[in-house]
Design a protein around this motif. Structure first.
Motif, PDB file in Angstrom:
ATOM      1  N   ALA A  31       8.314 -18.609  14.015  1.00 15.41           N
ATOM      2  CA  ALA A  31       8.263 -18.820  12.566  1.00 15.41           C
ATOM      3  C   ALA A  31       9.656 -18.832  11.947  1.00 15.41           C
ATOM      4  N   GLU A  32      10.544 -17.977  12.446  1.00 16.94           N
ATOM      5  CA  GLU A  32      11.898 -17.935  11.900  1.00 16.94           C
ATOM      6  C   GLU A  32      12.657 -19.215  12.191  1.00 16.94           C
ATOM      7  N   SER A  33      12.472 -19.746  13.396  1.00 13.09           N
ATOM      8  CA  SER A  33      13.127 -21.004  13.760  1.00 13.09           C
ATOM      9  C   SER A  33      12.609 -22.155  12.901  1.00 13.09           C
ATOM     10  N   ILE A  34      11.289 -22.169  12.684  1.00 14.79           N
ATOM     11  CA  ILE A  34      10.705 -23.211  11.830  1.00 14.79           C
ATOM     12  C   ILE A  34      11.281 -23.133  10.426  1.00 14.79           C
ATOM     13  N   GLU A  35      11.342 -21.942   9.862  1.00 15.07           N
ATOM     14  CA  GLU A  35      11.861 -21.774   8.508  1.00 15.07           C
ATOM     15  C   GLU A  35      13.321 -22.217   8.434  1.00 15.07           C
ATOM     16  N   SER A  36      14.121 -21.860   9.421  1.00 18.92           N
ATOM     17  CA  SER A  36      15.540 -22.234   9.428  1.00 18.92           C
ATOM     18  C   SER A  36      15.712 -23.750   9.462  1.00 18.92           C
ATOM     19  N   LEU A  37      14.931 -24.425  10.303  1.00 21.69           N
ATOM     20  CA  LEU A  37      15.019 -25.884  10.399  1.00 21.69           C
ATOM     21  C   LEU A  37      14.530 -26.551   9.115  1.00 21.69           C
ATOM     22  N   ILE A  38      13.478 -25.979   8.501  1.00 20.91           N
ATOM     23  CA  ILE A  38      12.963 -26.536   7.254  1.00 20.91           C
ATOM     24  C   ILE A  38      14.009 -26.441   6.150  1.00 20.91           C
ATOM     25  N   VAL A  39      14.669 -25.307   6.058  1.00 19.85           N
ATOM     26  CA  VAL A  39      15.709 -25.138   5.038  1.00 19.85           C
ATOM     27  C   VAL A  39      16.812 -26.166   5.227  1.00 19.85           C
ATOM     28  N   ARG A  40      17.230 -26.380   6.468  1.00 19.98           N
ATOM     29  CA  ARG A  40      18.254 -27.397   6.732  1.00 19.98           C
ATOM     30  C   ARG A  40      17.760 -28.782   6.326  1.00 19.98           C
ATOM     31  N   GLY A  41      16.506 -29.068   6.652  1.00 18.90           N
ATOM     32  CA  GLY A  41      15.954 -30.376   6.304  1.00 18.90           C
ATOM     33  C   GLY A  41      15.824 -30.575   4.810  1.00 18.90           C
ATOM     34  N   GLU A  42      15.328 -29.565   4.119  1.00 19.16           N
ATOM     35  CA  GLU A  42      15.167 -29.677   2.667  1.00 19.16           C
ATOM     36  C   GLU A  42      16.515 -29.770   1.963  1.00 19.16           C
ATOM     37  N   THR A  43      17.519 -29.096   2.505  1.00 20.87           N
ATOM     38  CA  THR A  43      18.855 -29.142   1.899  1.00 20.87           C
ATOM     39  C   THR A  43      19.450 -30.540   1.988  1.00 20.87           C
ATOM     40  N   ASN A  44      19.286 -31.166   3.160  1.00 24.95           N
ATOM     41  CA  ASN A  44      19.886 -32.485   3.384  1.00 24.95           C
ATOM     42  C   ASN A  44      18.994 -33.634   2.930  1.00 24.95           C
ATOM     43  N   PHE A  45      17.680 -33.395   2.915  1.00 24.71           N
ATOM     44  CA  PHE A  45      16.744 -34.471   2.567  1.00 24.71           C
ATOM     45  C   PHE A  45      15.687 -33.910   1.606  1.00 24.71           C
TER      46      PHE A  45
END
Length: 294
Positions: A31-45
């Motif tokens: 879950a932590e890895s998913i959240e981290s990747l989502i934050v990166r994705g939402e920040t850039n896109f």
């Protein structure tokens, strides 16, 4: 040489993040890895609906169905994406709204017919409902799009063990691709088991075509029976599964198919060959090298 690929290009970065997130769609998700990747994705896109939609996956797995549905609806306001439909389908399946789940998966297939994951999702849905014809159709589409690999082969194995009413023409094509997969992976027990399974189904279909007053097997049927036996043996030889599934399948085949139709001497020789390969394949090279030397 002039470089034509920019690793900092937004399309490349977005694809990378999407692939990393899709890798987390497993039971042992992080879950932590998913959240981290989502934050990166939402920040850039920030306008891409895929990244916020992925927040629903851990919620579904944890049984937070109401929150998961709200997350998916909010993601859908940003736009359409196949993952939104697939996760809606998964959510409906997990809450036992089977017809509703089917509609979500069908909508995903209609809008994104060339996305492998969409075909896989609806194939699993139909397989769990024991709608094997529909499951087989979408499974074939999935394999056509994704190719034979370590993910598709186990699915095919499970499918062929549950469903045997496959048209002969489909069996022809499956034999071709199964042989290709086997030639590329000569020491993979799943490749041998898949090929043996397809040959076994071919035997069943050929036997059904025999006249009622003549049960004499033709040369093709006998050849297919020998292929089932041979590759069942090799799948057991290379068995690396935790529960030794392929060894158990081969032992069952010997006891229930080979022995009643041959002799104890034939079975004894077959078991000797199997144990010889089990004990020596690491030294001799096994199936691939033995085929080249024969």
């Amino acid at each position: 040489m002039k470089h034509t690929i920019d690793l900092h290009h937004p399309d490349f970065q977005r694809t990378f993040l999407e692939m990393m997130l899709l890798e987390e769609l497993i039971d042992d998700y992080n879950a932590e890895s998913i959240e981290s990747l989502i934050v990166r994705g939402e920040t850039n896109f920030p306008e891409d609906p895929f990244f916020p939609a992925m927040r629903a996956y851990p919620l579904i797995r944890e049984g937070e169905f109401g929150r998961a549905r709200a997350v998916l609806e909010a993601a859908g306001e940003k736009g359409d994406h196949y993952m939104i439909h697939c996760l809606h389908g998964l959510l409906s399946d997990d809450t036992n709204f089977t017809f509703e789940a089917e509609q979500h998966f069908l909508r995903a297939v209609e809008r994104y017919p060339d996305v492998p994951m969409v075909q896989r999702a609806i194939a699993v849905h139909y397989f769990n409902r024991k709608f094997y014809g529909e499951a087989g159709l979408h499974l074939m589409h999935y394999v056509r799009l994704a190719g034979f690999n370590e993910e598709t082969v186990p699915m095919l194995l499970e499918f062929f063990q549950a469903f045997d009413e496959i048209p002969l023409e489909m069996n022809d094509e499956l034999l071709k691709v199964a042989i290709g997969y086997l030639n590329a992976n000569p020491r993979n027990p799943r490749a041998h088991s898949l090929y043996a399974s397809i040959c076994s189904h071919r035997v069943e279909m050929l036997v059904k075509r025999l006249p009622e007053d003549n049960h004499q097997l033709d040369d093709e049927t006998i050849a297919m029976l020998l292929e089932v036996e041979e590759h069942g043996m090799w799948s057991a030889t290379y068995d690396d599964s935790e529960d030794h599934m392929f060894r158990a399948m081969f032992a069952d085949y010997i006891d229930n198919v080979v022995l009643p139709n041959t002799s104890r001497l034939y079975v004894y020789r077959l078991r000797l060959r199997y144990w010889y390969h089990r004990l020596t394949h690491r030294l001799t090279g096994g199936y691939g090298d033995s085929m080249r030397s024969s």
